[in-house]
Design a protein around this motif. Sequence first.
Motif, PDB file in Angstrom:
ATOM      1  N   GLU A   1      47.549  32.218  43.850  1.00  0.00           N
ATOM      2  CA  GLU A   1      46.669  30.896  43.886  1.00  0.00           C
ATOM      3  C   GLU A   1      45.415  31.057  44.192  1.00  0.00           C
ATOM      4  N   VAL A   2      44.898  31.594  45.425  1.00  0.00           N
ATOM      5  CA  VAL A   2      43.587  31.786  45.764  1.00  0.00           C
ATOM      6  C   VAL A   2      42.842  32.662  45.105  1.00  0.00           C
ATOM      7  N   THR A   3      43.493  34.146  44.764  1.00  0.00           N
ATOM      8  CA  THR A   3      42.737  34.836  43.901  1.00  0.00           C
ATOM      9  C   THR A   3      42.216  34.308  42.399  1.00  0.00           C
ATOM     10  N   VAL A   4      43.191  33.529  41.980  1.00  0.00           N
ATOM     11  CA  VAL A   4      42.960  32.800  40.811  1.00  0.00           C
ATOM     12  C   VAL A   4      41.526  31.912  40.961  1.00  0.00           C
ATOM     13  N   GLU A   5      41.840  31.143  41.725  1.00  0.00           N
ATOM     14  CA  GLU A   5      40.544  30.234  42.057  1.00  0.00           C
ATOM     15  C   GLU A   5      39.053  31.005  42.290  1.00  0.00           C
ATOM     16  N   MET A   6      39.050  32.275  43.087  1.00  0.00           N
ATOM     17  CA  MET A   6      38.004  33.075  42.940  1.00  0.00           C
ATOM     18  C   MET A   6      37.516  33.674  41.663  1.00  0.00           C
ATOM     19  N   GLN A   7      38.351  34.338  40.936  1.00  0.00           N
ATOM     20  CA  GLN A   7      38.166  34.726  39.807  1.00  0.00           C
ATOM     21  C   GLN A   7      37.549  33.613  38.672  1.00  0.00           C
ATOM     22  N   ALA A   8      38.073  32.593  38.764  1.00  0.00           N
ATOM     23  CA  ALA A   8      37.546  31.563  37.888  1.00  0.00           C
ATOM     24  C   ALA A   8      36.117  31.096  38.474  1.00  0.00           C
ATOM     25  N   ASN A   9      35.818  30.960  39.696  1.00  0.00           N
ATOM     26  CA  ASN A   9      34.614  30.950  40.320  1.00  0.00           C
ATOM     27  C   ASN A   9      33.542  31.819  39.889  1.00  0.00           C
ATOM     28  N   LEU A  10      33.978  33.260  39.755  1.00  0.00           N
ATOM     29  CA  LEU A  10      32.992  34.145  39.388  1.00  0.00           C
ATOM     30  C   LEU A  10      32.899  34.039  37.793  1.00  0.00           C
ATOM     31  N   ARG A  11      33.775  33.716  37.306  1.00  0.00           N
ATOM     32  CA  ARG A  11      33.762  33.601  35.724  1.00  0.00           C
ATOM     33  C   ARG A  11      32.827  32.546  35.383  1.00  0.00           C
ATOM     34  N   ASP A  12      32.907  31.408  35.861  1.00  0.00           N
ATOM     35  CA  ASP A  12      32.117  30.212  35.771  1.00  0.00           C
ATOM     36  C   ASP A  12      30.490  30.640  35.917  1.00  0.00           C
ATOM     37  N   ALA A  13      30.378  31.425  36.938  1.00  0.00           N
ATOM     38  CA  ALA A  13      28.928  32.150  37.034  1.00  0.00           C
ATOM     39  C   ALA A  13      28.669  33.075  36.242  1.00  0.00           C
ATOM     40  N   GLY A  14      29.385  33.463  35.173  1.00  0.00           N
ATOM     41  CA  GLY A  14      29.014  34.568  34.127  1.00  0.00           C
ATOM     42  C   GLY A  14      29.467  35.834  34.515  1.00  0.00           C
ATOM     43  N   TYR A  15      30.319  35.891  35.426  1.00  0.00           N
ATOM     44  CA  TYR A  15      30.498  37.436  35.912  1.00  0.00           C
ATOM     45  C   TYR A  15      32.176  37.538  35.341  1.00  0.00           C
ATOM     46  N   ASP A  16      32.257  38.454  34.536  1.00  0.00           N
ATOM     47  CA  ASP A  16      33.591  38.758  33.851  1.00  0.00           C
ATOM     48  C   ASP A  16      34.622  39.777  34.743  1.00  0.00           C
ATOM     49  N   THR A  17      35.451  39.167  35.632  1.00  0.00           N
ATOM     50  CA  THR A  17      36.517  40.265  36.394  1.00  0.00           C
ATOM     51  C   THR A  17      37.381  40.687  35.266  1.00  0.00           C
ATOM     52  N   VAL A  18      37.015  41.859  34.813  1.00  0.00           N
ATOM     53  CA  VAL A  18      37.823  42.705  33.890  1.00  0.00           C
ATOM     54  C   VAL A  18      39.280  43.425  34.494  1.00  0.00           C
ATOM     55  N   ALA A  19      39.005  43.304  35.788  1.00  0.00           N
ATOM     56  CA  ALA A  19      40.402  43.899  36.536  1.00  0.00           C
ATOM     57  C   ALA A  19      40.458  43.109  37.908  1.00  0.00           C
ATOM     58  N   VAL A  20      41.593  42.857  38.111  1.00  0.00           N
ATOM     59  CA  VAL A  20      41.924  42.086  39.435  1.00  0.00           C
ATOM     60  C   VAL A  20      43.209  42.551  40.016  1.00  0.00           C
ATOM     61  N   ALA A  21      43.152  42.913  41.371  1.00  0.00           N
ATOM     62  CA  ALA A  21      44.312  43.294  42.163  1.00  0.00           C
ATOM     63  C   ALA A  21      44.179  42.935  43.388  1.00  0.00           C
ATOM     64  N   SER A  22      45.211  42.564  44.014  1.00  0.00           N
ATOM     65  CA  SER A  22      45.581  41.857  45.383  1.00  0.00           C
ATOM     66  C   SER A  22      46.557  42.547  46.183  1.00  0.00           C
ATOM     67  N   PHE A  23      46.454  42.494  47.502  1.00  0.00           N
ATOM     68  CA  PHE A  23      47.481  42.946  48.419  1.00  0.00           C
ATOM     69  C   PHE A  23      48.327  41.722  48.636  1.00  0.00           C
ATOM     70  N   ASN A  24      48.164  40.563  48.032  1.00  0.00           N
ATOM     71  CA  ASN A  24      49.111  39.430  48.163  1.00  0.00           C
ATOM     72  C   ASN A  24      49.702  39.166  49.575  1.00  0.00           C
ATOM     73  N   GLN A  25      48.608  38.735  50.321  1.00  0.00           N
ATOM     74  CA  GLN A  25      49.140  38.436  51.760  1.00  0.00           C
ATOM     75  C   GLN A  25      48.571  37.110  51.949  1.00  0.00           C
ATOM     76  N   SER A  26      49.347  36.138  52.513  1.00  0.00           N
ATOM     77  CA  SER A  26      48.912  34.933  53.232  1.00  0.00           C
ATOM     78  C   SER A  26      48.746  34.766  54.546  1.00  0.00           C
ATOM     79  N   ASP A  27      49.091  36.006  55.223  1.00  0.00           N
ATOM     80  CA  ASP A  27      49.031  35.965  56.616  1.00  0.00           C
ATOM     81  C   ASP A  27      47.469  36.626  57.200  1.00  0.00           C
ATOM     82  N   ASP A  28      46.686  35.925  57.784  1.00  0.00           N
ATOM     83  CA  ASP A  28      45.338  36.687  58.140  1.00  0.00           C
ATOM     84  C   ASP A  28      45.502  37.650  58.881  1.00  0.00           C
ATOM     85  N   PHE A  29      46.421  37.545  59.961  1.00  0.00           N
ATOM     86  CA  PHE A  29      46.348  38.502  61.006  1.00  0.00           C
ATOM     87  C   PHE A  29      46.979  39.914  60.304  1.00  0.00           C
TER      88      PHE A  29
END
Length: 260
Positions: free
Chosen positions: A151-179
Amino acid sequence: MNDATPTVPAAIETLDFETDAGLGERARIGLIVLQTDQTIEHEFAKLIPRDGVALYHARIPNAMEVSPETLRQMHRDLPATAALLPASFGFDAVGYACTSGATMIGEARVDEMIRAVHPRAKTSNPISACKAALSALGLRRIALVTPYPPEVTVEMQANLRDAGYDTVAVASFNQSDDFTVARISSESIRNAAVTIGARDDVEGVFVSCTSLRALEVIEAAEAQINKPVLASNQVLAWHLMRLAGLSDLPSGAGRLFTTA
């Protein structure tokens, strides 16, 4: 019985002195660091020049759990934390060091809150700095690497897309624990950047999150894929330096510093 004679205090002589510009005669930079961040100060020490540049930090309260809700909560403490960086220091630039936080709160709102305390300072954050770096390098089709939950990665992808940057590939470590995020190895980050960045439709890679230890593997990843690799701490340091009028080229910091 103590027969010692009391010591008479010596008169305190007033010394003459002169003042100079103090530290930071070239530039003064302020940095708002997350309470849970374990990485950015270490990496900034390698990026920000020491000669004539003063760097000051203030820590903002944040939750260890990374979610859209916890990230947005930081807007309540941003003004007070910005004020911990004394306005009398005359900062040239002030950065809010949270990529996902700036995405969730809104870059314009972050700028507004910082400039309410530091009206003469230029401001940045990692997502704004990323866009500035992408523009400087002429990149539009990028791969995005994050440590965040979807849910955080998707928001960032949308932010970049709205600024004109195409995130043609996205990958995540899928962690919610900052430690845990700060414990992800640099080699894992390099592998991720190389794997996703090798795609033919990718022009460059952005590794998001100030807690990820990406700086030490940027040049190795770039050499493997022959494309620019950007990371949150690297782009934020670059942007703050350029906003403050600094053109220094730190070693080992990747193509961004040598070409923009």
